[in-house]
Design a protein around this motif. Structure first.
Motif, PDB file in Angstrom:
ATOM      1  N   TYR A  58       0.864  -1.175   0.000  1.00 17.73           N
ATOM      2  CA  TYR A  58       0.000   0.000   0.000  1.00 17.73           C
ATOM      3  C   TYR A  58       0.902   1.228   0.000  1.00 17.73           C
ATOM      4  CZ  TYR A  58      -3.069   3.705   1.664  1.00 17.73           C
ATOM      5  OH  TYR A  58      -3.753   4.892   1.787  1.00 17.73           O
ATOM      6  N   LEU A  59       0.626   2.182  -0.910  1.00 16.04           N
ATOM      7  CA  LEU A  59       1.460   3.373  -1.041  1.00 16.04           C
ATOM      8  C   LEU A  59       0.630   4.647  -0.890  1.00 16.04           C
ATOM      9  CD1 LEU A  59       3.622   2.388  -4.153  1.00 16.04           C
ATOM     10  CD2 LEU A  59       4.391   2.462  -1.779  1.00 16.04           C
ATOM     11  N   PRO A  60       1.206   5.704  -0.328  1.00 15.43           N
ATOM     12  CA  PRO A  60       0.550   7.016  -0.377  1.00 15.43           C
ATOM     13  C   PRO A  60       0.270   7.341  -1.839  1.00 15.43           C
ATOM     14  CG  PRO A  60       2.466   7.067   1.073  1.00 15.43           C
ATOM     15  CD  PRO A  60       2.510   5.751   0.355  1.00 15.43           C
ATOM     16  N   PHE A  61      -0.967   7.665  -2.184  1.00 15.10           N
ATOM     17  CA  PHE A  61      -1.359   7.667  -3.596  1.00 15.10           C
ATOM     18  C   PHE A  61      -1.605   9.048  -4.195  1.00 15.10           C
ATOM     19  CE2 PHE A  61      -5.084   7.002  -0.948  1.00 15.10           C
ATOM     20  CZ  PHE A  61      -6.026   7.884  -1.465  1.00 15.10           C
ATOM     21  N   LYS A  62      -1.521  10.104  -3.412  1.00 12.58           N
ATOM     22  CA  LYS A  62      -1.689  11.438  -3.967  1.00 12.58           C
ATOM     23  C   LYS A  62      -0.391  11.907  -4.621  1.00 12.58           C
ATOM     24  CE  LYS A  62      -5.948  12.210  -2.587  1.00 12.58           C
ATOM     25  NZ  LYS A  62      -7.055  12.425  -3.559  1.00 12.58           N
ATOM     26  N   ALA A  63      -0.525  12.700  -5.689  1.00 13.02           N
ATOM     27  CA  ALA A  63       0.652  13.162  -6.421  1.00 13.02           C
ATOM     28  C   ALA A  63       1.608  13.945  -5.537  1.00 13.02           C
ATOM     29  CB  ALA A  63       0.218  14.012  -7.622  1.00 13.02           C
ATOM     30  N   ASP A  64       1.069  14.694  -4.588  1.00 17.28           N
ATOM     31  CA  ASP A  64       1.942  15.467  -3.705  1.00 17.28           C
ATOM     32  C   ASP A  64       2.586  14.606  -2.623  1.00 17.28           C
ATOM     33  OD1 ASP A  64      -0.234  14.995  -2.095  1.00 17.28           O
ATOM     34  OD2 ASP A  64      -0.760  17.102  -1.785  1.00 17.28           O
ATOM     35  N   GLN A  65       2.313  13.281  -2.645  1.00 12.91           N
ATOM     36  CA  GLN A  65       2.935  12.337  -1.701  1.00 12.91           C
ATOM     37  C   GLN A  65       3.974  11.459  -2.394  1.00 12.91           C
ATOM     38  OE1 GLN A  65      -0.918  10.540  -0.513  1.00 12.91           O
ATOM     39  NE2 GLN A  65      -0.427  11.135   1.594  1.00 12.91           N
ATOM     40  N   GLU A  66       4.395  11.837  -3.588  1.00 10.60           N
ATOM     41  CA  GLU A  66       5.310  10.992  -4.348  1.00 10.60           C
ATOM     42  C   GLU A  66       6.623  10.749  -3.615  1.00 10.60           C
ATOM     43  OE1 GLU A  66       7.547  10.587  -8.698  1.00 10.60           O
ATOM     44  OE2 GLU A  66       5.999  12.114  -8.406  1.00 10.60           O
ATOM     45  N   ALA A  67       7.163  11.785  -2.980  1.00 13.22           N
ATOM     46  CA  ALA A  67       8.424  11.614  -2.257  1.00 13.22           C
ATOM     47  C   ALA A  67       8.276  10.578  -1.146  1.00 13.22           C
ATOM     48  CB  ALA A  67       8.888  12.951  -1.685  1.00 13.22           C
TER      49      ALA A  67
END
Length: 443
Positions: A58-67
């Motif tokens: 499971y990954l943080p999925f918002k574009a601003d959470q890419e880092a």
């Protein structure tokens, strides 16, 4: 229970309730009801078994959470790579694609186990829903689907339904219930333990009267896998989800336990954390292999003394396996210890770890590798379907020489005193024209 007429061969029992129970043998009664009646009348009981039920990441999925997502990928690659190499691989070779409208992660492409393998993962709200692998060297242009979230979802629904309906008393897991213990500051924040709690544990009824009398305080009993201790060496997540394991002596320093139910012994061992240099090794330290074998002998001797006839043993890495990561090395393999008791005890061993399903009978002991609970099934990939084994190695009775395929499943076990134990494998093959089937094992 309503019925049009009583079956002519029903015997009168003392008391109206017993008579009504026997009346439930009418031809139109559902199979689950028959098993439940048998259990309630003391004629036997059932339980379900599955393994490798964890989802993929499971990954943080918002574009601003890419880092943040990329850092988690670095942490994952560090399992098999030095830190600086993991960082370089993620920076260069991991591609994240975001939907331009929702700004949410929808696809990830990254390296897999070998230098020539590339995996493509479909992502929805942070969860991987499907994964395929292309080996650009062995089979360029061909993608093999090895994971579908719907497979593990189906297994979870079916085992929960079995317990809620009374068709099974409890559930055994051979380990790897979660991806890892890294994410979240505490188990209640970990998305993987949340998934186990929401999809399975919270759906189950409390133990019934017979279980309470036997000292069983829960409905699910896991063997500890390597993923439960991955970045959670204190097994905080395991003990938060299964606090009743403490009544059997389980702690961060003791990951083995046993219990008895209806004259049957259940034993759970621990094969240790993952080591990429020897992925199926018995590297346990809580306790170590030698101490576990001593304790196993004590528990098996005790069973013999008590007159116990049936014993079920669960541990994560497989004693026998012909595909994927392979079996436990011979010098750490508990088979000789277990087989020494096969003349006096009916022993069945449940394993997992290798993400596929195989069935064996060796020296009077039955072994089931149950890796179809939901994890990615990498043994179906090129180069992994058959590993090198010594001449005369035991034959797998499930695939029978064929290459393994995507197969999500669990085993329903019916135990009746004085009778052979019945094993029914329930499976889901999404790729098949007949996706659902039941198979009787050891017939």
């Amino acid at each position: 229970m309503r019925t049009k007429k009583l079956m002519s061969y029903c015997v009168k029992f003392v008391g109206v309730v017993a008579a009504l129970l026997l009346a439930g043998c009418a031809k139109n009664a559902p199979a689950a009801a028959k098993v439940s009646a048998a259990e309630e009348s003391g004629r036997g009981f059932s339980f379900d078994v599955y393994g490798d039920s964890r989802s993929m990441m499971y990954l943080p999925f918002k574009a601003d959470q890419e880092a943040e997502a990329r850092q988690l990928m670095v942490d994952m690659f560090e399992l098999v790579l030095p830190v600086h190499v993991a960082e370089a691989v993620v920076k260069k070779d991991v591609k994240l694609t975001y939907d331009p409208v929702t700004r949410e992660l929808v696809q990830m492409v990254m390296p897999f186990d070998t230098a020539s393998e590339v995996t493509t993962l479909t992502v929805d709200k942070g969860w991987v829903t499907e994964a395929s692998v292309e080996d650009v060297k062995l089979m360029p242009g061909v993608r093999h689907t090895m994971f579908r979230l719907q497979g593990g979802d189906w297994v979870a629904r079916e085992v929960v339904k079995d317990i809620k309906s009374g068709n099974a008393k409890f559930l055994l897991s051979t380990g790897d219930l979660v991806w890892w213990g890294k994410q979240g500051s505490k188990p209640s924040d970990n998305p993987y333990w949340k998934l186990v709690n929401e999809d399975v544990l919270k759906q189950l009824p409390k133990p019934d009267r017979e279980m309470e009398k036997a000292g069983l305080p829960g409905r699910v009993f896991p063997a500890v896998g390597n993923h439960e201790v991955w970045d959670d060496s204190d097994v905080e997540g395991l003990l938060a989800s299964f606090p009743y394991l403490k009544t059997f002596g389980v702690s961060d320093k003791q990951l083995i336990y046993k219990f008895d139910y209806e004259g049957v012994r259940f034993i759970f061992l621990w094969t240790g954390k993952y080591d990429y240099r020897s992925p199926s090794s018995w590297g346990a330290t809580r306790p170590a292999y030698e101490e576990q074998m001593k304790q196993l002998k004590v528990w098996l001797d005790e069973a013999k003394t008590k007159g116990t006839k049936k014993v079920f043993i669960s541990f994560h890495a497989p004693a026998f396996c012909r595909s994927g990561m392979g079996p436990i090395p011979e010098d750490q393999n508990p088979h000789k210890t277990i087989a020494a008791y096969a003349k006096d005890l009916d022993i069945v061993v449940f394993n997992g770890h290798v993400h596929t399903t195989e069935v064996y009978e060796v020296d009077g002991v039955r072994y089931m590798v149950l890796g179809g609970g939901g994890a990615e099934q990498d043994p179906i990939l090129p180069g992994r379907t058959n590993i090198k084994v010594p001449q005369g190695y035991p034959q797998d009775q499930y695939w029978k020489g064929e290459a393994p395929k995507e197969d999500y499943n669990f085993v329903h076990v019916y135990v009746k005193p004085g009778q052979p134990t019945k094993f029914t494998l329930n499976r889901f093959r999404p790729w098949s024209a007949e996706p659902f089937a039941t198979v009787e094992l050891y017939k």
